[in-house]
Design a protein around this motif. Sequence first.
Motif, PDB file in Angstrom:
ATOM      1  N   GLN A  76      13.655  25.029  50.838  1.00 33.25           N
ATOM      2  CA  GLN A  76      13.442  25.304  49.419  1.00 33.25           C
ATOM      3  C   GLN A  76      14.502  26.211  48.792  1.00 33.25           C
ATOM      4  O   GLN A  76      14.538  26.353  47.570  1.00 33.25           O
ATOM      5  CB  GLN A  76      12.061  25.966  49.224  1.00 33.25           C
ATOM      6  CG  GLN A  76      10.898  25.104  49.665  1.00 33.25           C
ATOM      7  CD  GLN A  76      10.774  23.839  48.853  1.00 33.25           C
ATOM      8  OE1 GLN A  76      10.927  23.846  47.637  1.00 33.25           O
ATOM      9  NE2 GLN A  76      10.513  22.727  49.524  1.00 33.25           N
ATOM     10  N   ASN A 227      11.187  15.950  50.743  1.00 32.16           N
ATOM     11  CA  ASN A 227      12.496  16.416  50.296  1.00 32.16           C
ATOM     12  C   ASN A 227      13.210  17.174  51.419  1.00 32.16           C
ATOM     13  O   ASN A 227      12.748  18.238  51.835  1.00 32.16           O
ATOM     14  CB  ASN A 227      12.353  17.350  49.097  1.00 32.16           C
ATOM     15  CG  ASN A 227      11.632  16.710  47.933  1.00 32.16           C
ATOM     16  OD1 ASN A 227      11.470  15.489  47.871  1.00 32.16           O
ATOM     17  ND2 ASN A 227      11.181  17.518  46.991  1.00 32.16           N
ATOM     18  N   PRO A 230      16.335  21.079  48.398  1.00 30.14           N
ATOM     19  CA  PRO A 230      15.711  21.288  47.092  1.00 30.14           C
ATOM     20  C   PRO A 230      16.108  20.277  46.024  1.00 30.14           C
ATOM     21  O   PRO A 230      15.311  19.979  45.125  1.00 30.14           O
ATOM     22  CB  PRO A 230      16.175  22.700  46.691  1.00 30.14           C
ATOM     23  CG  PRO A 230      16.585  23.346  47.946  1.00 30.14           C
ATOM     24  CD  PRO A 230      17.066  22.279  48.852  1.00 30.14           C
ATOM     25  N   ASN A 231      17.322  19.739  46.104  1.00 32.57           N
ATOM     26  CA  ASN A 231      17.801  18.827  45.073  1.00 32.57           C
ATOM     27  C   ASN A 231      17.893  17.381  45.560  1.00 32.57           C
ATOM     28  O   ASN A 231      18.624  16.570  44.985  1.00 32.57           O
ATOM     29  CB  ASN A 231      19.161  19.302  44.552  1.00 32.57           C
ATOM     30  CG  ASN A 231      19.042  20.566  43.732  1.00 32.57           C
ATOM     31  OD1 ASN A 231      18.559  20.555  42.602  1.00 32.57           O
ATOM     32  ND2 ASN A 231      19.459  21.685  44.316  1.00 32.57           N
ATOM     33  N   ARG A 233      15.142  14.912  45.863  1.00 39.01           N
ATOM     34  CA  ARG A 233      13.707  14.831  45.621  1.00 39.01           C
ATOM     35  C   ARG A 233      13.128  13.427  45.676  1.00 39.01           C
ATOM     36  O   ARG A 233      11.911  13.256  45.595  1.00 39.01           O
ATOM     37  CB  ARG A 233      13.399  15.457  44.253  1.00 39.01           C
ATOM     38  CG  ARG A 233      13.870  16.892  44.171  1.00 39.01           C
ATOM     39  CD  ARG A 233      13.788  17.453  42.777  1.00 39.01           C
ATOM     40  NE  ARG A 233      14.466  18.746  42.691  1.00 39.01           N
ATOM     41  CZ  ARG A 233      14.653  19.414  41.566  1.00 39.01           C
ATOM     42  NH1 ARG A 233      14.216  18.899  40.420  1.00 39.01           N
ATOM     43  NH2 ARG A 233      15.286  20.561  41.566  1.00 39.01           N
ATOM     44  N   ASN A 234      13.982  12.440  45.799  1.00 36.13           N
ATOM     45  CA  ASN A 234      13.483  11.071  45.930  1.00 36.13           C
ATOM     46  C   ASN A 234      14.606  10.190  46.474  1.00 36.13           C
ATOM     47  O   ASN A 234      15.758  10.620  46.600  1.00 36.13           O
ATOM     48  CB  ASN A 234      12.945  10.534  44.590  1.00 36.13           C
ATOM     49  CG  ASN A 234      13.978  10.565  43.482  1.00 36.13           C
ATOM     50  OD1 ASN A 234      15.093  10.077  43.640  1.00 36.13           O
ATOM     51  ND2 ASN A 234      13.614  11.148  42.334  1.00 36.13           N
ATOM     52  N   ASP A 259      15.253  18.300  36.389  1.00 39.56           N
ATOM     53  CA  ASP A 259      14.281  17.584  37.211  1.00 39.56           C
ATOM     54  C   ASP A 259      14.886  16.381  37.920  1.00 39.56           C
ATOM     55  O   ASP A 259      14.224  15.782  38.784  1.00 39.56           O
ATOM     56  CB  ASP A 259      13.098  17.111  36.359  1.00 39.56           C
ATOM     57  CG  ASP A 259      12.258  18.267  35.848  1.00 39.56           C
ATOM     58  OD1 ASP A 259      12.245  19.328  36.514  1.00 39.56           O
ATOM     59  OD2 ASP A 259      11.614  18.119  34.790  1.00 39.56           O
TER      60      ASP A 259
END
Length: 389
Positions: A76, A227, A230-231, A233-234, A259
């Motif tokens: 994170q 994840n 942190p960046n 996310r998909n 986002d």
Amino acid sequence: MIVTPLLLLMVQFQVQTGLDQLVQRHFQPLYGKNLALLTNCSAIDSRGKHLLDHLRDQKNVHLKVILAPEHGFEGQLDQENIPDSIDSETGIRIFSLYGKSKRPSQEMLRGVDLLLFDIQDIGVRFYTYQTSMLYAMQECSKLGISFMVLDRPNPIGGLKVLGPSLDRDRHSFTGSFPMPVIHGMTMGELAKMFNSELNLHLDLKVVPCVNWKRSMTFEQTGLPWINPSPNMRNLTQALLYPAIGLLERTNLSVGRGTDEPFELFGAPWIEPVSFARHLNKLKLKGLSFVPFYFSPESGPFQGERCGGVHIMLKDAAIMDPIATSYSIFLALRTTYKREFKPENYISLLANREAYGALCSKNHIPEIRRSETSYLKRFNKKRARYLIYE
């Protein structure tokens, strides 16, 4: 619950990770071992249980120390110099490999006879988890410590191998082994290659995935997405990462602090409508571009209004991330000659010849000419270490 033949077939052919295989064997290969665990939040089995939770339940396995890569054990933290910490449930020390040192020291590994590695990678040379694995392998080789990789599918696939090599004098934490930007390998396969090509003579064991095919999309594996950083996310962001991530060290925002990192990019000096029109005229395979305004909450241009584009991924199978990145680079170079500062693009591309061609030429096939012969040589080497069909 009624067990139908279709359900049995789905369970039989669902992809299982190396961790799933170890769970099925009740962790017997680890019995009596003194373990170091190099992992993060991504080390979950197909039911969502984390590797550390499994190890806490094992009376015959002795976990001595935990090692955490960039972004920390929880995955994170988006910062430099992550400090050491303690696992609250076991009291075991968590040493950061993204702090004072990026390599495990002899002191960290004291009393350890096996290092267990389980981290989800993204399949891109400059994503740093493979470097953390390599550094740990090198240190274990020096100390006579065995190494085990619990393998996972490459989420962007195992077929595409694209991009120039890493120049030998540009080795760094974001590029620690000479290979293309997109290598199409799993961490287990990379470990086999590192061990052989670098003559580590490491006692290496890879616990492979079951039922994974190189042609599979991540959706087809049936595995849960978590994840890995942190960046990331998909899956869309993972697929776009090699293209947009290459641009990150220029004077652009690639969406960090929004986002949708790596699904958009821009800068205060970009006019989004005309730039999106320019990119769409290029007819890049599998993609389209929508004009977009955004204000990052962190990272470059924090709090500033940026113009740019939102990237619509229509067909990942035909998208060429390297051609996409190069095309965006050329569009910025020609449209925003004064504003765009391309110099740091080479830091992740890490190939002088390719960067020089990008700065002096305008035709993508000509820019990539040397890449073709290099990839033939690399694919021949790569084939020796592939585990999956």
